[in-house]
Design a protein around this motif. Structure first.
Motif, mmCIF file in Angstrom:
data_model
loop_
_atom_site.group_PDB
_atom_site.id
_atom_site.type_symbol
_atom_site.label_atom_id
_atom_site.label_comp_id
_atom_site.label_asym_id
_atom_site.label_seq_id
_atom_site.Cartn_x
_atom_site.Cartn_y
_atom_site.Cartn_z
ATOM 1 N N LEU A 156 0.839 -1.206 0.000
ATOM 2 C CA LEU A 156 0.000 0.000 0.000
ATOM 3 C C LEU A 156 0.872 1.254 0.000
ATOM 4 C CD1 LEU A 156 -2.791 1.347 0.189
ATOM 5 C CD2 LEU A 156 -2.551 1.239 2.682
ATOM 6 N N GLY A 157 1.911 1.261 0.823
ATOM 7 C CA GLY A 157 2.815 2.411 0.860
ATOM 8 C C GLY A 157 3.502 2.627 -0.477
ATOM 9 N N GLY A 158 3.956 1.552 -1.097
ATOM 10 C CA GLY A 158 4.592 1.667 -2.409
ATOM 11 C C GLY A 158 3.641 2.190 -3.466
ATOM 12 N N LEU A 159 2.395 1.695 -3.447
ATOM 13 C CA LEU A 159 1.401 2.168 -4.420
ATOM 14 C C LEU A 159 1.063 3.642 -4.205
ATOM 15 C CD1 LEU A 159 -1.015 -0.914 -4.569
ATOM 16 C CD2 LEU A 159 0.532 -0.101 -6.371
ATOM 17 N N LEU A 160 0.927 4.037 -2.944
ATOM 18 C CA LEU A 160 0.639 5.451 -2.663
ATOM 19 C C LEU A 160 1.799 6.349 -3.083
ATOM 20 C CD1 LEU A 160 -1.105 5.157 0.817
ATOM 21 C CD2 LEU A 160 -2.164 5.863 -1.335
ATOM 22 N N LEU A 161 3.019 5.906 -2.849
ATOM 23 C CA LEU A 161 4.179 6.704 -3.257
ATOM 24 C C LEU A 161 4.303 6.753 -4.776
ATOM 25 C CD1 LEU A 161 6.771 5.605 -0.558
ATOM 26 C CD2 LEU A 161 5.569 7.782 -0.725
ATOM 27 N N ALA A 162 3.994 5.657 -5.446
ATOM 28 C CA ALA A 162 4.028 5.657 -6.913
ATOM 29 C C ALA A 162 2.935 6.571 -7.466
ATOM 30 C CB ALA A 162 3.852 4.237 -7.445
ATOM 31 N N ALA A 163 1.755 6.534 -6.862
ATOM 32 C CA ALA A 163 0.673 7.416 -7.303
ATOM 33 C C ALA A 163 1.045 8.877 -7.062
ATOM 34 C CB ALA A 163 -0.617 7.063 -6.574
ATOM 35 N N GLU A 164 1.774 9.151 -5.991
ATOM 36 C CA GLU A 164 2.223 10.521 -5.719
ATOM 37 C C GLU A 164 3.190 10.998 -6.791
ATOM 38 O OE1 GLU A 164 2.886 14.169 -4.437
ATOM 39 O OE2 GLU A 164 1.328 12.864 -3.666
ATOM 40 N N MET A 165 3.997 10.096 -7.307
ATOM 41 C CA MET A 165 4.938 10.492 -8.362
ATOM 42 C C MET A 165 4.194 10.851 -9.644
ATOM 43 S SD MET A 165 8.272 8.031 -7.722
ATOM 44 C CE MET A 165 7.899 7.069 -9.102
ATOM 45 N N LEU A 166 3.030 10.273 -9.885
ATOM 46 C CA LEU A 166 2.246 10.599 -11.085
ATOM 47 C C LEU A 166 1.585 11.963 -10.961
ATOM 48 C CD1 LEU A 166 0.655 7.115 -11.787
ATOM 49 C CD2 LEU A 166 2.609 8.172 -12.934
ATOM 50 N N GLY A 167 1.160 12.302 -9.777
ATOM 51 C CA GLY A 167 0.585 13.621 -9.509
ATOM 52 C C GLY A 167 1.542 14.348 -8.590
ATOM 53 N N THR A 168 1.398 15.648 -8.478
ATOM 54 C CA THR A 168 2.364 16.385 -7.653
ATOM 55 C C THR A 168 1.681 17.176 -6.544
ATOM 56 O OG1 THR A 168 2.248 18.235 -9.180
ATOM 57 C CG2 THR A 168 4.001 16.622 -9.530
ATOM 58 N N SER A 169 0.577 16.682 -6.051
ATOM 59 C CA SER A 169 -0.152 17.443 -5.046
ATOM 60 C C SER A 169 0.427 17.292 -3.645
ATOM 61 C CB SER A 169 -1.620 17.026 -5.044
ATOM 62 O OG SER A 169 -1.714 15.642 -4.730
ATOM 63 N N GLY A 170 1.110 16.196 -3.354
ATOM 64 C CA GLY A 170 1.689 15.992 -2.035
ATOM 65 C C GLY A 170 0.772 15.302 -1.058
ATOM 66 N N TYR A 171 -0.461 15.043 -1.422
ATOM 67 C CA TYR A 171 -1.406 14.437 -0.492
ATOM 68 C C TYR A 171 -1.074 12.978 -0.193
ATOM 69 C CZ TYR A 171 -4.236 18.534 -1.383
ATOM 70 O OH TYR A 171 -4.682 19.810 -1.501
ATOM 71 N N LEU A 172 -0.629 12.235 -1.171
ATOM 72 C CA LEU A 172 -0.401 10.808 -0.989
ATOM 73 C C LEU A 172 0.973 10.499 -0.414
ATOM 74 C CD1 LEU A 172 -1.976 9.543 -4.322
ATOM 75 C CD2 LEU A 172 -3.028 9.665 -2.065
ATOM 76 N N LEU A 173 1.885 11.454 -0.438
ATOM 77 C CA LEU A 173 3.240 11.231 0.035
ATOM 78 C C LEU A 173 3.253 10.823 1.496
ATOM 79 C CD1 LEU A 173 6.292 11.390 -0.474
ATOM 80 C CD2 LEU A 173 6.158 13.795 0.163
ATOM 81 N N TRP A 174 2.539 11.551 2.327
ATOM 82 C CA TRP A 174 2.586 11.315 3.765
ATOM 83 C C TRP A 174 1.814 10.062 4.146
ATOM 84 C CZ3 TRP A 174 6.592 13.716 4.441
ATOM 85 C CH2 TRP A 174 6.836 14.910 3.785
ATOM 86 N N SER A 175 0.739 9.746 3.435
ATOM 87 C CA SER A 175 0.025 8.493 3.677
ATOM 88 C C SER A 175 0.885 7.313 3.249
ATOM 89 C CB SER A 175 -1.298 8.477 2.906
ATOM 90 O OG SER A 175 -2.138 9.496 3.364
ATOM 91 N N GLY A 176 1.588 7.450 2.125
ATOM 92 C CA GLY A 176 2.481 6.384 1.674
ATOM 93 C C GLY A 176 3.611 6.154 2.651
ATOM 94 N N LEU A 177 4.201 7.228 3.154
ATOM 95 C CA LEU A 177 5.269 7.109 4.134
ATOM 96 C C LEU A 177 4.757 6.448 5.411
ATOM 97 C CD1 LEU A 177 8.205 7.755 4.898
ATOM 98 C CD2 LEU A 177 7.376 9.965 5.734
ATOM 99 N N ALA A 178 3.566 6.832 5.858
ATOM 100 C CA ALA A 178 2.978 6.231 7.055
ATOM 101 C C ALA A 178 2.719 4.742 6.842
ATOM 102 C CB ALA A 178 1.687 6.952 7.431
ATOM 103 N N ALA A 179 2.240 4.360 5.666
ATOM 104 C CA ALA A 179 1.985 2.948 5.385
ATOM 105 C C ALA A 179 3.273 2.141 5.396
ATOM 106 C CB ALA A 179 1.267 2.799 4.036
#
Length: 148
Positions: free
Chosen positions: A16-39
């Protein structure tokens, strides 16, 4: 598949963390970065110290909020240390510019040509045409001037 996830929940959190971080790389809003790191942190924690799903979910929620809060504090601290710049603020770039009035100021306001544009200027007193002035500040789109 479900039994594998239940047997090894750390893989769920790491994936889940890897998917959230990969999705963050596709968009640049920063919202998924911290959830991915937490996961990812929950996945590593669960791998080292097995805990219940409820604890994992709660830890994920708390870590997401902690990561966002720490990022906010860091950005606020970084912003206060930076010197203000005039990039893309044309009026701020003009502070200190020395000009000569083409027309007299009436009611302490008038216009002056700078390059190919006309700027509204305001002074503390009416000034005659030909007065050498310096830009001392900007208020909105109005340049504040003083006689040299």
């Amino acid at each position: 598949m479900l039994m594998e996830i239940i047997a090894h929940p750390h893989w769920f959190w790491l994936t889940l963390g890897g998917l959230l971080l990969a999705a963050e790389m596709l968009g640049t809003s920063g919202y998924l970065l911290w959830s991915g790191l937490a996961a990812v942190i929950v996945g590593i924690f669960e791998w080292l110290v097995p805990v219940s799903w409820t604890t994992q979910g709660s830890l994920f929620a708390v870590l997401t909020l902690v990561c966002v809060f720490l990022w906010y504090c860091w950005m606020r601290h970084r912003e206060t240390r930076q010197t203000p710049n005039a990039l893309n603020q044309r009026g701020s770039q003009m502070i200190g510019l020395q000009l000569t009035l083409d027309t007299a100021l009436h009611n302490r306001t008038g216009h002056v040509r700078i390059g190919d544009s006309s700027w509204r200027v305001e002074a503390d007193e009416d000034l005659p045409a030909g007065t050498p002035v310096v830009v001392v500040g900007i208020e909105g789109i109005t340049l504040r001037i003083q006689p040299r």
